[in-house]
Design a protein around this motif. Structure first.
Motif, PDB file in Angstrom:
ATOM      1  N   VAL A  15       0.851  -1.185   0.000  1.00 21.29           N
ATOM      2  CA  VAL A  15       0.000   0.000   0.000  1.00 21.29           C
ATOM      3  C   VAL A  15       0.888   1.236   0.000  1.00 21.29           C
ATOM      4  CG1 VAL A  15      -1.762   1.292   1.278  1.00 21.29           C
ATOM      5  CG2 VAL A  15      -1.820  -1.214   1.250  1.00 21.29           C
ATOM      6  N   TYR A  16       0.640   2.140  -0.942  1.00 17.56           N
ATOM      7  CA  TYR A  16       1.388   3.387  -1.045  1.00 17.56           C
ATOM      8  C   TYR A  16       0.538   4.532  -0.523  1.00 17.56           C
ATOM      9  CZ  TYR A  16       4.551   0.908  -4.188  1.00 17.56           C
ATOM     10  OH  TYR A  16       5.448   0.021  -4.725  1.00 17.56           O
ATOM     11  N   SER A  17       1.127   5.375   0.304  1.00 18.71           N
ATOM     12  CA  SER A  17       0.496   6.630   0.704  1.00 18.71           C
ATOM     13  C   SER A  17       1.512   7.720   0.388  1.00 18.71           C
ATOM     14  CB  SER A  17       0.154   6.614   2.204  1.00 18.71           C
ATOM     15  OG  SER A  17       1.321   6.834   2.979  1.00 18.71           O
ATOM     16  N   PRO A  18       1.140   8.982   0.470  1.00 16.00           N
ATOM     17  CA  PRO A  18       2.118  10.039   0.204  1.00 16.00           C
ATOM     18  C   PRO A  18       3.317   9.995   1.157  1.00 16.00           C
ATOM     19  CG  PRO A  18      -0.098  10.945   0.152  1.00 16.00           C
ATOM     20  CD  PRO A  18      -0.220   9.528   0.640  1.00 16.00           C
ATOM     21  N   GLU A  19       3.119   9.473   2.373  1.00 13.30           N
ATOM     22  CA  GLU A  19       4.192   9.460   3.368  1.00 13.30           C
ATOM     23  C   GLU A  19       4.944   8.133   3.459  1.00 13.30           C
ATOM     24  OE1 GLU A  19       0.914  10.183   4.428  1.00 13.30           O
ATOM     25  OE2 GLU A  19       1.207  12.319   4.008  1.00 13.30           O
ATOM     26  N   THR A  20       4.271   7.010   3.190  1.00 15.52           N
ATOM     27  CA  THR A  20       4.893   5.710   3.447  1.00 15.52           C
ATOM     28  C   THR A  20       4.601   4.697   2.351  1.00 15.52           C
ATOM     29  OG1 THR A  20       2.992   4.857   4.683  1.00 15.52           O
ATOM     30  CG2 THR A  20       4.705   5.991   5.963  1.00 15.52           C
ATOM     31  N   ILE A  21       5.397   3.627   2.384  1.00 16.44           N
ATOM     32  CA  ILE A  21       5.133   2.406   1.625  1.00 16.44           C
ATOM     33  C   ILE A  21       4.983   1.313   2.682  1.00 16.44           C
ATOM     34  CG2 ILE A  21       5.982   0.753  -0.067  1.00 16.44           C
ATOM     35  CD1 ILE A  21       7.883   3.013  -1.059  1.00 16.44           C
ATOM     36  N   GLU A  22       3.860   0.627   2.673  1.00 17.88           N
ATOM     37  CA  GLU A  22       3.631  -0.427   3.661  1.00 17.88           C
ATOM     38  C   GLU A  22       3.459  -1.754   2.934  1.00 17.88           C
ATOM     39  OE1 GLU A  22       0.163  -1.189   6.791  1.00 17.88           O
ATOM     40  OE2 GLU A  22       1.395   0.564   7.259  1.00 17.88           O
ATOM     41  N   ALA A  23       4.241  -2.747   3.350  1.00 13.97           N
ATOM     42  CA  ALA A  23       4.198  -4.054   2.707  1.00 13.97           C
ATOM     43  C   ALA A  23       3.952  -5.138   3.752  1.00 13.97           C
ATOM     44  CB  ALA A  23       5.499  -4.325   1.968  1.00 13.97           C
ATOM     45  N   ARG A  24       3.023  -6.024   3.445  1.00  7.44           N
ATOM     46  CA  ARG A  24       2.771  -7.189   4.293  1.00  7.44           C
ATOM     47  C   ARG A  24       3.508  -8.375   3.667  1.00  7.44           C
ATOM     48  NH1 ARG A  24      -2.029  -4.555   3.829  1.00  7.44           N
ATOM     49  NH2 ARG A  24      -2.760  -5.919   2.179  1.00  7.44           N
ATOM     50  N   TYR A  25       4.151  -9.165   4.519  1.00 10.36           N
ATOM     51  CA  TYR A  25       4.943 -10.291   4.036  1.00 10.36           C
ATOM     52  C   TYR A  25       4.714 -11.478   4.950  1.00 10.36           C
ATOM     53  CZ  TYR A  25       9.005 -13.146   2.901  1.00 10.36           C
ATOM     54  OH  TYR A  25       9.818 -14.187   2.536  1.00 10.36           O
TER      55      TYR A  25
END
Length: 146
Positions: A15-25
């Motif tokens: 998931v991309y937001s303007p502030e972060t990249i969040e990845a589930r693994y």
């Protein structure tokens, strides 16, 4: 290798937001137990969430014992590259580079493109990271005040 302007992972786990990249693994492994003459194998899974800030911060490096091999080599390499130093040798002019640096000279195979060709990108293009030429060096204060 063509420089990649930006890499976007098209996955429900990223998931991309303007502030972060969040990845589930999901990390998969197995647990093996012995029961008499039988090996019982049980699959295991551990879920991780990685969050990376998209804004690359300024990074300072405080080197204690700057005169040692590691500190002086790191400082000289960054300064030589930042100043684009060159020098003459018997085999011709040489210039500073980051060959040997995993993040600066390494590449990663992303997979195959629509024509079946492998696509390689610079390691440094995978995630936002500080460029070595932007490092700020400082001498740490002596704890005894000297």
């Amino acid at each position: 290798m063509e420089p990649a302007a930006e890499i976007l992972v098209d996955s429900p786990d990223v998931v991309y937001s303007p502030e972060t990249i969040e990845a589930r693994y999901e990390y998969r492994t197995t647990r093996v137990s012995r029961e008499g003459g039988v090996l019982r194998v049980q699959p295991r899974a551990t879920r991780f969430t990685f969050r990376t800030a998209r804004q690359v911060p300024r990074l300072g490096v405080m080197l204690v014992g700057w005169g040692g091999n590691n500190g002086s080599t790191l400082t000289a390499a960054v300064l030589a590259n930042r100043l684009r130093l060159t020098w003459p040798t018997r085999t011709g002019r040489k210039e500073a580079n980051y060959y040997g640096s995993l993040t600066q000279a390494g590449t990663v195979n992303l997979g195959l493109d629509e024509n079946g060709r492998e696509v390689f990108v610079p390691f440094s293009a995978l995630l936002p990271m500080v460029a070595p030429n932007d490092l700020v060096f400082d001498v740490g204060a002596n704890p005894k005040g000297h």
